[in-house]
Design an enzyme around this catalytic site. Structure first.
Site, PDB file in Angstrom:
ATOM      1  N   CYS A   5       0.825  -1.208   0.000  1.00 50.39           N
ATOM      2  CA  CYS A   5       0.000   0.000   0.000  1.00 50.39           C
ATOM      3  C   CYS A   5       0.858   1.257   0.000  1.00 50.39           C
ATOM      4  O   CYS A   5       1.979   1.241   0.506  1.00 50.39           O
ATOM      5  CB  CYS A   5      -0.868   0.033   1.240  1.00 50.39           C
ATOM      6  SG  CYS A   5      -1.893  -1.411   1.447  1.00 50.39           S
ATOM      7  N   ARG A   9       4.566   0.413  -6.780  1.00 53.01           N
ATOM      8  CA  ARG A   9       4.654  -0.420  -5.573  1.00 53.01           C
ATOM      9  C   ARG A   9       3.715  -1.618  -5.644  1.00 53.01           C
ATOM     10  O   ARG A   9       3.840  -2.556  -4.888  1.00 53.01           O
ATOM     11  CB  ARG A   9       4.271   0.411  -4.343  1.00 53.01           C
ATOM     12  CG  ARG A   9       5.236   1.515  -4.029  1.00 53.01           C
ATOM     13  CD  ARG A   9       4.664   2.424  -2.962  1.00 53.01           C
ATOM     14  NE  ARG A   9       4.582   1.764  -1.681  1.00 53.01           N
ATOM     15  CZ  ARG A   9       5.501   1.872  -0.728  1.00 53.01           C
ATOM     16  NH1 ARG A   9       6.543   2.628  -0.923  1.00 53.01           N
ATOM     17  NH2 ARG A   9       5.364   1.258   0.415  1.00 53.01           N
ATOM     18  N   TRP A  19      -3.183  -2.537  -1.435  1.00 58.58           N
ATOM     19  CA  TRP A  19      -2.780  -3.897  -1.811  1.00 58.58           C
ATOM     20  C   TRP A  19      -3.441  -4.773  -0.770  1.00 58.58           C
ATOM     21  O   TRP A  19      -3.055  -4.750   0.395  1.00 58.58           O
ATOM     22  CB  TRP A  19      -1.264  -3.969  -1.749  1.00 58.58           C
ATOM     23  CG  TRP A  19      -0.596  -5.100  -2.432  1.00 58.58           C
ATOM     24  CD1 TRP A  19      -0.319  -5.196  -3.768  1.00 58.58           C
ATOM     25  CD2 TRP A  19      -0.056  -6.283  -1.831  1.00 58.58           C
ATOM     26  NE1 TRP A  19       0.354  -6.364  -4.023  1.00 58.58           N
ATOM     27  CE2 TRP A  19       0.529  -7.054  -2.854  1.00 58.58           C
ATOM     28  CE3 TRP A  19       0.009  -6.783  -0.533  1.00 58.58           C
ATOM     29  CZ2 TRP A  19       1.145  -8.273  -2.634  1.00 58.58           C
ATOM     30  CZ3 TRP A  19       0.621  -8.008  -0.300  1.00 58.58           C
ATOM     31  CH2 TRP A  19       1.180  -8.739  -1.348  1.00 58.58           C
ATOM     32  N   ASN A  66      -1.549   2.191   6.123  1.00 58.36           N
ATOM     33  CA  ASN A  66      -0.698   1.084   5.669  1.00 58.36           C
ATOM     34  C   ASN A  66      -0.384   0.242   6.891  1.00 58.36           C
ATOM     35  O   ASN A  66      -0.143   0.794   7.968  1.00 58.36           O
ATOM     36  CB  ASN A  66       0.633   1.592   5.112  1.00 58.36           C
ATOM     37  CG  ASN A  66       0.485   2.165   3.729  1.00 58.36           C
ATOM     38  OD1 ASN A  66      -0.602   2.176   3.165  1.00 58.36           O
ATOM     39  ND2 ASN A  66       1.585   2.655   3.183  1.00 58.36           N
ATOM     40  N   GLY A  67      -0.327  -1.069   6.720  1.00 57.87           N
ATOM     41  CA  GLY A  67      -0.028  -1.948   7.847  1.00 57.87           C
ATOM     42  C   GLY A  67      -1.227  -2.824   8.170  1.00 57.87           C
ATOM     43  O   GLY A  67      -2.191  -2.891   7.395  1.00 57.87           O
ATOM     44  N   GLU A  86      19.864 -15.971  -8.029  1.00 57.90           N
ATOM     45  CA  GLU A  86      19.321 -14.685  -8.432  1.00 57.90           C
ATOM     46  C   GLU A  86      18.667 -14.777  -9.818  1.00 57.90           C
ATOM     47  O   GLU A  86      17.587 -14.216 -10.049  1.00 57.90           O
ATOM     48  CB  GLU A  86      20.427 -13.609  -8.404  1.00 57.90           C
ATOM     49  CG  GLU A  86      20.022 -12.237  -8.894  1.00 57.90           C
ATOM     50  CD  GLU A  86      18.839 -11.626  -8.143  1.00 57.90           C
ATOM     51  OE1 GLU A  86      18.420 -12.134  -7.102  1.00 57.90           O
ATOM     52  OE2 GLU A  86      18.302 -10.624  -8.661  1.00 57.90           O
ATOM     53  N   LYS A 123      14.756 -14.040 -10.681  1.00 59.60           N
ATOM     54  CA  LYS A 123      14.304 -13.081 -11.686  1.00 59.60           C
ATOM     55  C   LYS A 123      13.302 -13.729 -12.637  1.00 59.60           C
ATOM     56  O   LYS A 123      12.261 -13.170 -12.922  1.00 59.60           O
ATOM     57  CB  LYS A 123      15.480 -12.542 -12.537  1.00 59.60           C
ATOM     58  CG  LYS A 123      16.427 -11.580 -11.875  1.00 59.60           C
ATOM     59  CD  LYS A 123      15.853 -10.221 -11.574  1.00 59.60           C
ATOM     60  CE  LYS A 123      15.121 -10.179 -10.271  1.00 59.60           C
ATOM     61  NZ  LYS A 123      15.850  -9.889  -9.066  1.00 59.60           N
ATOM     62  N   GLU A 173       9.833 -14.639 -10.893  1.00 54.71           N
ATOM     63  CA  GLU A 173       8.954 -13.574 -10.393  1.00 54.71           C
ATOM     64  C   GLU A 173       8.298 -12.761 -11.498  1.00 54.71           C
ATOM     65  O   GLU A 173       7.223 -12.232 -11.301  1.00 54.71           O
ATOM     66  CB  GLU A 173       9.659 -12.667  -9.375  1.00 54.71           C
ATOM     67  CG  GLU A 173      10.690 -11.724  -9.910  1.00 54.71           C
ATOM     68  CD  GLU A 173      11.308 -10.844  -8.825  1.00 54.71           C
ATOM     69  OE1 GLU A 173      10.602 -10.399  -7.914  1.00 54.71           O
ATOM     70  OE2 GLU A 173      12.520 -10.586  -8.908  1.00 54.71           O
ATOM     71  N   HIS A 228      22.077 -34.993  -5.636  1.00 57.03           N
ATOM     72  CA  HIS A 228      21.483 -35.333  -4.342  1.00 57.03           C
ATOM     73  C   HIS A 228      19.970 -35.123  -4.356  1.00 57.03           C
ATOM     74  O   HIS A 228      19.351 -35.043  -3.304  1.00 57.03           O
ATOM     75  CB  HIS A 228      22.148 -34.519  -3.231  1.00 57.03           C
ATOM     76  CG  HIS A 228      23.616 -34.799  -3.120  1.00 57.03           C
ATOM     77  ND1 HIS A 228      24.102 -35.958  -2.573  1.00 57.03           N
ATOM     78  CD2 HIS A 228      24.699 -34.105  -3.563  1.00 57.03           C
ATOM     79  CE1 HIS A 228      25.426 -35.964  -2.653  1.00 57.03           C
ATOM     80  NE2 HIS A 228      25.809 -34.839  -3.260  1.00 57.03           N
ATOM     81  N   LYS A 247       6.847  -3.869  -4.613  1.00 54.85           N
ATOM     82  CA  LYS A 247       8.242  -3.437  -4.632  1.00 54.85           C
ATOM     83  C   LYS A 247       8.875  -3.529  -3.249  1.00 54.85           C
ATOM     84  O   LYS A 247       9.974  -4.043  -3.114  1.00 54.85           O
ATOM     85  CB  LYS A 247       8.326  -2.002  -5.185  1.00 54.85           C
ATOM     86  CG  LYS A 247       9.755  -1.483  -5.306  1.00 54.85           C
ATOM     87  CD  LYS A 247      10.584  -2.292  -6.284  1.00 54.85           C
ATOM     88  CE  LYS A 247      12.031  -1.903  -6.310  1.00 54.85           C
ATOM     89  NZ  LYS A 247      12.876  -2.982  -6.899  1.00 54.85           N
TER      90      LYS A 247
HETATM   91  O1  M6R Z   1      14.115  -3.687  -0.516  1.00 56.21           O
HETATM   92  P1  M6R Z   1      14.803  -4.975  -0.232  1.00 56.21           P
HETATM   93  O2  M6R Z   1      16.084  -5.136  -0.941  1.00 56.21           O
HETATM   94  O3  M6R Z   1      14.941  -5.238   1.247  1.00 56.21           O
HETATM   95  O4  M6R Z   1      13.809  -6.097  -0.779  1.00 56.21           O
HETATM   96  C1  M6R Z   1      14.045  -7.454  -0.572  1.00 56.21           C
HETATM   97  C2  M6R Z   1      13.167  -8.308  -1.455  1.00 56.21           C
HETATM   98  O5  M6R Z   1      11.814  -8.117  -1.137  1.00 56.21           O
HETATM   99  C3  M6R Z   1      13.386  -8.005  -2.941  1.00 56.21           C
HETATM  100  O6  M6R Z   1      14.716  -8.161  -3.306  1.00 56.21           O
HETATM  101  C4  M6R Z   1      12.516  -8.929  -3.809  1.00 56.21           C
HETATM  102  O7  M6R Z   1      12.920 -10.258  -3.656  1.00 56.21           O
HETATM  103  C5  M6R Z   1      12.584  -8.505  -5.277  1.00 56.21           C
HETATM  104  N1  M6R Z   1      11.273  -8.592  -5.853  1.00 56.21           N
HETATM  105  C6  M6R Z   1      13.486  -9.358  -6.091  1.00 56.21           C
HETATM  106  O8  M6R Z   1      13.532  -8.963  -7.424  1.00 56.21           O
END
Ligand code: M6R
Length: 583
Positions: free
Chosen positions: A2, A27, A70, A96-97, A460, A464, A467, A483, A578
């Protein structure tokens, strides 16, 4: 997650707020709304769906609050969207929260004849504040209500009859922007950048009263001073320019952002390195992409003989007994607002370790919890999938490791030469990446393998891809295949092999053999092709580059191109936000 934005000033609030909501879109949200106070009434407009589909709105009034939602409690709908108003329309709130005890509070308020039209915890909160307004002002009523509330919040309370707003914060980011004869507040710097760079970060437990040209902040009933920081970002940096998506733009920006990350004051590097050198044990903690970068730092430090452990922030508490006042905890975060990380840092506070943070955003909650901060200076990262922050974090980590090692200048040159290669890596891999996407976009699963420092790249790259394209993807250490994961390999399953010509090369090639024998389609990422490779993504020769950067860049691009080919919006992946500001 949010987003909140608000305005108190002389201009038309609704126009400013609508523009601000668009700046918060990145966001992630499912509904939006604004409330404007004018001549003793509050007018509210709120909708499920996209802000860009809203007609041009122009409500009269110079004070207002706005929100992108959200969904947490209650489905996405017009009714559940914020702002929420008290049953009589006298107060409005954006929140928010999560208020965890909202059901009990709701039951109590129902007995007092309050009425509710939504399923949200936030509507309970605005009515709770209303219920406290008998003989006191809005600030006191808000403070009294919050003593009964459990959970997290950033709230802005607007009244039909007052020319100020009341803010409160606990475990959810909240900033005040100080303008010229006007004031702003937001959960995120982006909507304020058009008007001011002078920003105050509220602390947990703060309440504040904001008028057009003043603000007062209170904590535990006393007035406190909160000083302003100047945010080094501009709105221009967040413009899309000629790119189709922010993720594409941010991947291409990495040449410049890695260079920016290298501009660090010597005293910052020295102070952090002195803490690291004196640490009995170093814990590196983060979530998501930042955790993958943390794995790189873990290896860099452990290669130099430091006792290190890299842990997901949400798991740190289970290792708390190993943390002492002689430990250093390194927190890595783009936003500095990730709830799991903030909660982990609070949780270990009693152990009194030194906290060093590697951050991008200035003025965050993690900054408040840190003894030392180093900024990666990547500028605003808008794409939900983190790219330039990852390589910026890695650049800073190499710089710190170089400083610890007494080889700062050589490390800086190596990083500079790596940054200069980003453009060519993208240009030279473009056609092979397009071929991979074209031929493999129908695949259900992708696997990524790497060894040593390249294990982080495998994780990583898999993160990517999954997601933003929603293809199932996993990263493994090469040795792990036999394994268990090898059982998943059958004819045609893509396995991306991170194989720079470093000390891991022979072993990872032998792991690639294991997969190839079971029918895998091998995508090799290396400086030289190999007979095993069905696809070859070329990265530069090893001796002058930093592999965790050069290998990840084309794989970020692969994920991006795959998402676009599958018709997904890489900047706004489903179900993701985000900054993950709730636990
Ligand atoms: O703002 P931060 O780096 O703490 O965020 C951590 C994760 O939420 C963030 O890296 C998330 O995994 C991304 N969507 C990855 O692309």
């Amino acid at each position: 997650m949010c987003g909140i934005f608000g305005y108190v000033g002389d201009r038309n609030a609704s126009q400013i707020l609508m523009q601000g909501l668009k700046d918060l879109e990145y966001r992630g949200y499912d509904s939006w709304g604004i409330a404007i106070a004018n001549n003793g009434t509050i007018n509210v407009i709120k909708r499920k769906g996209e802000i860009s589909k809203a007609e041009d709105l122009c409500l009269e009034g110079r004070i207002g609050i706005a929100h992108t939602r959200w969904a947490t409690h209650g489905v996405p709908s017009d009714i559940n969207a914020h702002p929420h108003i008290s049953y009589d329309g006298a107060l409005a709130i954006v929140h928010n929260g999560i208020i965890t005890n909202f059901e009990a509070l709701r039951e109590r308020l129902l007995k007092e004849e309050y009425k509710f039209s939504s399923d949200t915890d936030s509507e309970v909160l605005v009515n709770l504040i209303h219920s406290k307004m008998n003989d006191v002002g809005l600030l006191e009523a808000t403070q009294a209500a919050l003593t009964e509330v459990e959970g997290s919040y950033a709230i802005a309370v607007l009244s039909a009859n007052h020319d100020y707003v009341v803010l409160a914060k606990k475990e959810s980011p909240f900033l005040i922007g100080v303008g010229n004869d006007e004031m702003f507040f937001a959960s995120d710097i982006m909507p304020m950048l058009d008007y001011t760079k002078k920003v105050i970060t509220l602390h947990d437990g703060d309440t504040a009263v904001l008028t057009q040209n003043s603000f007062e902040v209170f904590n535990s009933d006393s007035k406190v001073t909160r000083s302003a920081t100047s945010v080094p970002w501009s709105k221009k940096e967040a413009e899309l320019g000629n790119f189709a998506h922010y993720m594409q733009k941010e991947i291409h920006e990495q040449e410049r952002t890695i260079q920016e990350a290298l501009r660090q004051p010597a005293e910052t590097l020295e102070a952090i390195c002195s803490s690291l050198k004196n640490a009995e044990r170093i814990f590196i903690t983060a979530e998501g992409t930042s955790l993958n970068a943390g794995m790189v730092f873990d290896l860099l430090l452990s290669e130099k003989g430091y006792m290190t452990k890299c842990l997901r922030a949400s798991e740190l508490r289970h290792h708390k007994n190993q943390i002492t006042q002689d430990s250093v905890v390194v927190a890595v975060s783009q936003s500095g607002e990730t709830a799991d990380l903030i909660s982990a840092l609070k949780d270990i506070k009693e152990k009194n370790p030194k906290v060093v943070s590697i951050l991008n955003r200035v003025g965050s909650h993690v900054e408040q919890l840190s003894d030392h901060v180093i900024y990666i200076k990547a500028g605003p990262e808008i794409g939900v999938a983190s790219t330039k922050a990852y390589t910026g974090q890695i650049a800073v980590m190499y710089l710190l490791a170089g400083n610890l090692n007494g080889s700062l200048d050589e490390t800086r040159s190596l990083l500079l030469s790596t940054a200069e290669k980003v453009h060519n890596i993208l240009a030279e891999s473009e056609s092979e990446i397009s071929r991979i996407v074209e031929e493999l976009k129908g695949q259900r699963d992708f696997y990524f393998i790497g060894k040593g420092i390249n294990h982080a790249t495998a994780l990583e790259a898999a993160l990517k891809l999954k997601e933003i394209s929603y293809i199932h993807a996993e990263g493994f250490a090469g040795g792990e295949l036999k394994h268990g994961p090898l059982a998943l390999i059958e004819k045609g399953v893509p396995v991306v092999v991170i194989a720079p010509k470093d000390s891991t090369y022979q072993d990872i090639i032998s792991n690639a053999h294991e997969a190839k024998t079971r029918g895998a389609a091998i995508i090799g990422v290396s400086s030289e092709t190999h007979t095993l490779f069905d696809y070859f993504v070329k990265i530069p020769e090893n001796h002058s580059t930093i592999y965790p950067i050069t290998s990840v860049v084309p794989l970020q691009y692969l994920a991006y191109k795959m998402a676009v080919a599958l018709g997904k919006n890489p900047d706004k992946p489903r179900n993701l936000a985000k900054s993950v500001t709730v636990k």
